[in-house]
Design an enzyme around this catalytic site. Sequence first.
Site, short mmCIF file in Angstrom:
data_model
loop_
_atom_site.label_atom_id
_atom_site.label_comp_id
_atom_site.label_asym_id
_atom_site.label_seq_id
_atom_site.Cartn_x
_atom_site.Cartn_y
_atom_site.Cartn_z
CD GLU A 162 9.29 -41.42 42.87
OE1 GLU A 162 8.72 -42.49 42.60
OE2 GLU A 162 10.47 -41.18 42.56
CD GLU A 270 15.37 -38.92 45.06
OE1 GLU A 270 15.44 -39.67 44.07
OE2 GLU A 270 14.49 -39.03 45.92
C1 XIL Z 1 16.51 -45.89 44.26
C2 XIL Z 1 17.78 -46.48 44.86
O1 XIL Z 1 18.87 -45.66 44.56
C3 XIL Z 1 17.99 -47.88 44.32
O2 XIL Z 1 19.09 -48.51 44.98
C4 XIL Z 1 16.72 -48.72 44.55
O3 XIL Z 1 16.89 -49.98 43.95
C5 XIL Z 1 15.51 -48.02 43.97
O4 XIL Z 1 15.40 -46.71 44.51
N1 XIL Z 1 13.62 -41.81 43.40
C6 XIL Z 1 13.72 -41.96 44.76
C7 XIL Z 1 14.77 -42.84 45.31
O5 XIL Z 1 13.00 -41.29 45.51
O6 XIL Z 1 14.39 -43.46 46.52
C8 XIL Z 1 15.19 -43.90 44.32
O7 XIL Z 1 16.28 -44.63 44.86
C9 XIL Z 1 15.55 -43.26 43.00
C10 XIL Z 1 14.35 -42.55 42.42
#
Ligand code: XIL
Length: 376
Positions: A162, A270
């Site tokens: 990101e 994701e």
């Molecule tokens: C999220 C986790 O799932 C949560 O448990 C945490 O509180 C915040 O991060 N994009 C990403 C992930 O790259 O690392 C994130 O994961 C979700 C959004």
Amino acid sequence: MKPSLKIIVIGLPILFSMDLILAAKPEAPVVHAEPALKDVFKKHFLIGMSADHPQQRRASLLRHHANAITPENGMKFYSLRPSPDVWNWEKADRTVDFATANDLKIVGHTLVWCYRMSPWVNERIASGELDKAAALALQDEHIRQVVGRYKDRVKTWDVVNEALADGPGPEFLRSDPWSDLCGVEYVVEAFQSARRADPEAKLLYNDYNLEFPDKRARLLRLLALLEERGVRVDGVGIQGHMQLSRLRLAELEAAIVEIHAAGYPVHLTELDIDVYSRGEGADVQRIETGGDAGYAELPEELQTQLAAGYGALFRLLVKHADKVERVTFWNVDDGSSWLNNWPVKGRENHPLLFDRAQQPKPAFWEVIRVAKEPIP
Ligand code: XIL
């Protein structure tokens, strides 16, 4: 008197230890009779799930369906390095041990996510204690330690997460203390450090909203800049946090095709489908449907819509299986989804293929049906 006293003395410890054994006894393993996702998509792509050392029923589900795992939080900077002199490896080690014992490919997530550094890093930037050179040195040391520790077992890394700005504006990078201080150098150097730490690892850039042309243009600019600097990137992660009310499949298809045409294999890193709607682009946290309450049970109509959505998505992924290396779900089942806490805390969401009892939902069966369709 004497004999009965003896019985009590001997009896108590026996009862006590039996109790301990019962308490520690794992739940009976779940037998999954449904076809395994990793098998039905064997010829197409890897199937992953994200979790930190899953337990019991979630562990069985993950083992049955996935051949890859992404540690959900345990490898993030703030988790590994809560304070300057403390390294907290436990969570990450346990996930890596679980993955190794179960023959799962591990995707390290993530070496640099400037938006989620530890608070102490941002405090040091604010106070001027950490200047650009010191920040980049800290980053290099971090990557060396983390990649070095897992070198034998983790061969794929989300190196930078990101980094890019959202929306139509002129900004290139997402603004926050780390990226404002270091500029694009932090992305370049992160890949260089990771490559030095493990020349054989697969190094990915990972981001959300790459379905949007503005953001994708920034991605292609970043990849070109890295290439000019002689930095090799082995693939791009499209996060794939989708929304049921607007799946944007045509936009996703454009992203897969363009990123692949630029020379980069795609990983869907994701995947989930939010049953509520939120803002898009630069305003992802705005709530549009579902309020704070949400549905404890997913209404039939949405269940059917979710199944159709997942079916259409997997049809698209199968069509582009030559470009997509892996499809990773963000979490294992609805009960473990991060969307139960984001963007609204404590609102039950239903974004995955398995429900809160780890049972396959209609969406799962639709995905299986797609896997069995003849290739067009
Ligand atoms: C999220 C986790 O799932 C949560 O448990 C945490 O509180 C915040 O991060 N994009 C990403 C992930 O790259 O690392 C994130 O994961 C979700 C959004």
